[in-house]
Design an enzyme around this catalytic site. Structure first.
Site, PDB file in Angstrom:
ATOM      1  N   CYS A   1      -5.168  13.714   0.879  1.00 21.93           N
ATOM      2  CA  CYS A   1      -3.874  12.954   0.955  1.00 21.93           C
ATOM      3  C   CYS A   1      -4.149  11.658   1.872  1.00 21.93           C
ATOM      4  O   CYS A   1      -3.286  10.736   1.758  1.00 21.93           O
ATOM      5  CB  CYS A   1      -2.661  13.729   1.502  1.00 21.93           C
ATOM      6  SG  CYS A   1      -2.282  15.069   0.306  1.00 21.93           S
TER       7      CYS A   1
ATOM      8  N   ASN B   1       4.162  14.447  -4.586  1.00 26.25           N
ATOM      9  CA  ASN B   1       3.120  14.029  -3.861  1.00 26.25           C
ATOM     10  C   ASN B   1       1.899  13.713  -4.634  1.00 26.25           C
ATOM     11  O   ASN B   1       1.499  14.906  -5.242  1.00 26.25           O
ATOM     12  CB  ASN B   1       2.727  15.054  -2.551  1.00 26.25           C
ATOM     13  CG  ASN B   1       1.533  14.984  -1.781  1.00 26.25           C
ATOM     14  OD1 ASN B   1       0.733  14.006  -1.878  1.00 26.25           O
ATOM     15  ND2 ASN B   1       1.251  15.810  -0.690  1.00 26.25           N
TER      16      ASN B   1
ATOM     17  N   HIS C   1       2.172   7.807   3.245  1.00 26.87           N
ATOM     18  CA  HIS C   1       1.752   8.855   2.364  1.00 26.87           C
ATOM     19  C   HIS C   1       2.931   9.409   1.905  1.00 26.87           C
ATOM     20  O   HIS C   1       3.742  10.207   2.833  1.00 26.87           O
ATOM     21  CB  HIS C   1       0.574   9.979   2.932  1.00 26.87           C
ATOM     22  CG  HIS C   1       0.473  11.067   1.939  1.00 26.87           C
ATOM     23  ND1 HIS C   1       0.299  11.009   0.676  1.00 26.87           N
ATOM     24  CD2 HIS C   1       0.592  12.284   2.247  1.00 26.87           C
ATOM     25  CE1 HIS C   1       0.172  12.005   0.118  1.00 26.87           C
ATOM     26  NE2 HIS C   1       0.400  12.944   0.958  1.00 26.87           N
TER      27      HIS C   1
HETATM   28  O1  UT7 Z   1       0.512  15.568   3.504  1.00 28.72           O
HETATM   29  C1  UT7 Z   1      -0.189  16.793   3.054  1.00 28.72           C
HETATM   30  C2  UT7 Z   1       0.465  17.709   2.165  1.00 28.72           C
HETATM   31  N1  UT7 Z   1       1.835  18.006   2.740  1.00 28.72           N
HETATM   32  C3  UT7 Z   1       2.718  18.375   2.157  1.00 28.72           C
HETATM   33  O2  UT7 Z   1       3.104  18.257   1.088  1.00 28.72           O
HETATM   34  C4  UT7 Z   1       3.758  19.188   2.608  1.00 28.72           C
HETATM   35  C5  UT7 Z   1       4.134  19.644   4.177  1.00 28.72           C
HETATM   36  N2  UT7 Z   1       5.033  20.940   4.175  1.00 28.72           N
HETATM   37  C6  UT7 Z   1       6.412  20.904   3.655  1.00 28.72           C
HETATM   38  O3  UT7 Z   1       6.668  19.655   3.039  1.00 28.72           O
HETATM   39  C7  UT7 Z   1       7.210  21.867   3.994  1.00 28.72           C
HETATM   40  O4  UT7 Z   1       6.807  22.619   4.985  1.00 28.72           O
HETATM   41  C8  UT7 Z   1       7.469  22.687   2.520  1.00 28.72           C
HETATM   42  C9  UT7 Z   1       8.404  21.832   1.652  1.00 28.72           C
HETATM   43  C10 UT7 Z   1       6.113  23.184   2.155  1.00 28.72           C
HETATM   44  C11 UT7 Z   1       8.358  23.799   2.918  1.00 28.72           C
HETATM   45  O5  UT7 Z   1       9.535  23.673   3.666  1.00 28.72           O
HETATM   46  P1  UT7 Z   1      10.184  24.492   4.833  1.00 28.72           P
HETATM   47  O6  UT7 Z   1      11.293  23.803   5.232  1.00 28.72           O
HETATM   48  O7  UT7 Z   1       9.158  24.538   5.943  1.00 28.72           O
HETATM   49  O8  UT7 Z   1      10.290  25.754   4.258  1.00 28.72           O
HETATM   50  P2  UT7 Z   1       9.746  27.370   4.483  1.00 28.72           P
HETATM   51  O9  UT7 Z   1       8.382  27.334   4.477  1.00 28.72           O
HETATM   52  O10 UT7 Z   1      10.267  27.610   6.159  1.00 28.72           O
HETATM   53  O11 UT7 Z   1      10.446  28.143   3.685  1.00 28.72           O
HETATM   54  C12 UT7 Z   1      11.653  28.544   4.003  1.00 28.72           C
HETATM   55  C13 UT7 Z   1      12.151  29.441   2.852  1.00 28.72           C
HETATM   56  C14 UT7 Z   1      11.285  30.828   2.836  1.00 28.72           C
HETATM   57  O12 UT7 Z   1      11.849  31.855   2.461  1.00 28.72           O
HETATM   58  P3  UT7 Z   1      12.217  33.065   3.755  1.00 28.72           P
HETATM   59  O13 UT7 Z   1      10.919  33.413   4.380  1.00 28.72           O
HETATM   60  O14 UT7 Z   1      12.912  32.129   4.723  1.00 28.72           O
HETATM   61  O15 UT7 Z   1      12.925  34.108   3.236  1.00 28.72           O
HETATM   62  C15 UT7 Z   1      10.419  30.470   1.747  1.00 28.72           C
HETATM   63  O16 UT7 Z   1       9.661  31.608   1.101  1.00 28.72           O
HETATM   64  O17 UT7 Z   1      12.037  28.994   1.528  1.00 28.72           O
HETATM   65  C16 UT7 Z   1      11.071  29.819   0.849  1.00 28.72           C
HETATM   66  N3  UT7 Z   1      10.611  28.806  -0.424  1.00 28.72           N
HETATM   67  C17 UT7 Z   1      11.099  28.760  -1.481  1.00 28.72           C
HETATM   68  N4  UT7 Z   1      12.366  28.901  -2.309  1.00 28.72           N
HETATM   69  C18 UT7 Z   1      12.477  28.451  -3.171  1.00 28.72           C
HETATM   70  C19 UT7 Z   1       9.243  28.247  -0.148  1.00 28.72           C
HETATM   71  N5  UT7 Z   1       9.078  27.615  -1.239  1.00 28.72           N
HETATM   72  C20 UT7 Z   1      10.189  27.794  -1.999  1.00 28.72           C
HETATM   73  C21 UT7 Z   1      10.537  27.353  -3.456  1.00 28.72           C
HETATM   74  N6  UT7 Z   1      11.808  27.724  -3.894  1.00 28.72           N
HETATM   75  N7  UT7 Z   1       9.675  26.378  -3.978  1.00 28.72           N
END
Ligand code: UT7
Length: 323
Positions: free
Chosen positions: A113, A280, A250
């Site tokens: 990225c 992305n 980015h």
């Molecule tokens: O620049 C280099 C590339 N980097 C990136 O593109 C991304 C960097 N990271 C992020 O954008 C965020 O960390 C994410 C979008 C990947 C995740 O967001 P978050 O607010 O950190 O969510 P989380 O990982 O804490 O997940 C919250 C909940 C989890 O469930 P539990 O454990 O609370 O029950 C996940 O399992 O959301 C769940 N979850 C989803 N639910 C529905 C994770 N992915 C999904 C999904 N749909 N696609």
């Protein structure tokens, strides 16, 4: 002083638009979650048989046309990609030939990225050193090919696309009012390779592997290292934060963009965001956003643009361009 001045921009997105609802059919996710947590509403995926060089050639050709120069005047092609057509030769050499560029050199840069900022830094160094006069920098990716469609935490985040800028070596005064790249610096820290990677590759598994990511950790690094990279550039130029006309980071997640903007005290109207429509696109995301802002009339000659990025490696950096 010799500066790398942007004289043309181009972009290309595959025809197929994939809305968030597409994923609802085969995994436990929904449009609302994706919009809320990422700001993404849709992405573009390449058609079967459509490869990274196809997207890159379209973007590159448009940048050359936009500049109004002959392709034969280009003496370097730098392609930022982590999804090359093949293991060898470099995808850049295929692009060079298809664009009718017969001299100079062409090579790929892989910084995931951060690829565009890496490629701009390389191109800028060639121009300042006098080893290249006109450099086509392209960011092009087909991440749909390395996504794990069983992993809802990553596959909803990425899209395919390409963006290009044509850089021209021009004599300038050597002040911060010059047009061109005023600052471009890259960093990496290999202790974090396992935060964002593929689970295989040419030499390890003889496949491309599929992507995995520790999203929360990447989020944390992105929202601290990207603003720090911008501040590093401004400090070197002795410019205040208020000198920035457009922040074109980015495009990973709207929440990351908002956080970077807040840390830099940059009003959200000055943050160019294409992540809602493109998702992305890795190395293509910044040139696609530059293209968007230029063509909708926001980005004008004389504006100072800050382009920070962070990606797998970890790699990060920032390019500051006087448009
Ligand atoms: O620049 C280099 C590339 N980097 C990136 O593109 C991304 C960097 N990271 C992020 O954008 C965020 O960390 C994410 C979008 C990947 C995740 O967001 P978050 O607010 O950190 O969510 P989380 O990982 O804490 O997940 C919250 C909940 C989890 O469930 P539990 O454990 O609370 O029950 C996940 O399992 O959301 C769940 N979850 C989803 N639910 C529905 C994770 N992915 C999904 C999904 N749909 N696609």
């Amino acid at each position: 002083m010799r500066r790398a001045v942007v004289i043309g921009v181009g972009a290309h997105l595959p025809e197929r638009v994939v809305p968030n609802t597409h994923f609802e059919a085969f995994m436990e996710t929904n449009d609302e979650w994706i919009r809320e947590r990422t700001g993404i509403t849709q992405r573009h995926f390449a058609a079967e048989g459509e490869v990274t060089s196809d997207l890159a050639v379209m973007a590159g050709a448009e940048a050359i046309k936009d500049a109004g120069v002959e392709a034969s005047s280009i003496d370097l092609v730098v392609l930022a990609t982590s999804t090359p057509d093949d293991t060898m030769p470099s995808t850049a050499t295929k692009i060079q030939h298809r664009l009718g560029i017969t001299g100079g050199a062409a090579f790929d840069v892989n910084a995931a990225c951060s690829g565009f900022v890496y490629a701009m830094t390389v191109a800028n160094s060639f121009i300042i050193a006098g080893t290249a006069k006109r450099v086509l920098v392209i960011g092009a990716e087909t991440y749909s090919r390395i996504l794990d469609f069983n992993d809802r935490t990553t596959c909803i985040l990425f899209g395919d696309g390409a963006g290009a800028v044509l850089l021209d070596a021009q004599e300038q005064k050597g002040t911060n009012d010059d047009r061109g790249v005023l600052f471009s610096k890259i960093h990496s820290d290999g202790q974090y390779t396992q935060l964002l990677a593929t689970n295989g590759g040419v030499s390890s598994t003889m496949t491309s592997g599929k992507m995995f990511m520790v999203g929360k950790e990447i989020f944390r690094h992105a929202s601290t290292k990207m603003p720090a990279a911008v501040e590093e550039g401004l400090a070197e130029l002795k410019l205040p934060l208020s000198a920035i006309d457009w922040l074109v980071p980015h495009q990973a997640n709207m929440r990351i963009l908002a956080s970077v903007g807040q840390k830099l005290h940059i009003n959200e109207e000055k943050v160019v965001a294409t992540v809602p429509k493109h998702a992305n696109t890795s190395a293509a995301s910044i040139p696609l956003a530059l293209y968007t802002a230029k063509n909708d009339g926001r980005l004008k000659n004389g504006h100072l643009v800050a382009c920070p990025a962070l990606g797998a490696g970890l790699t990060w950096g920032c390019t500051l361009i006087r448009w």
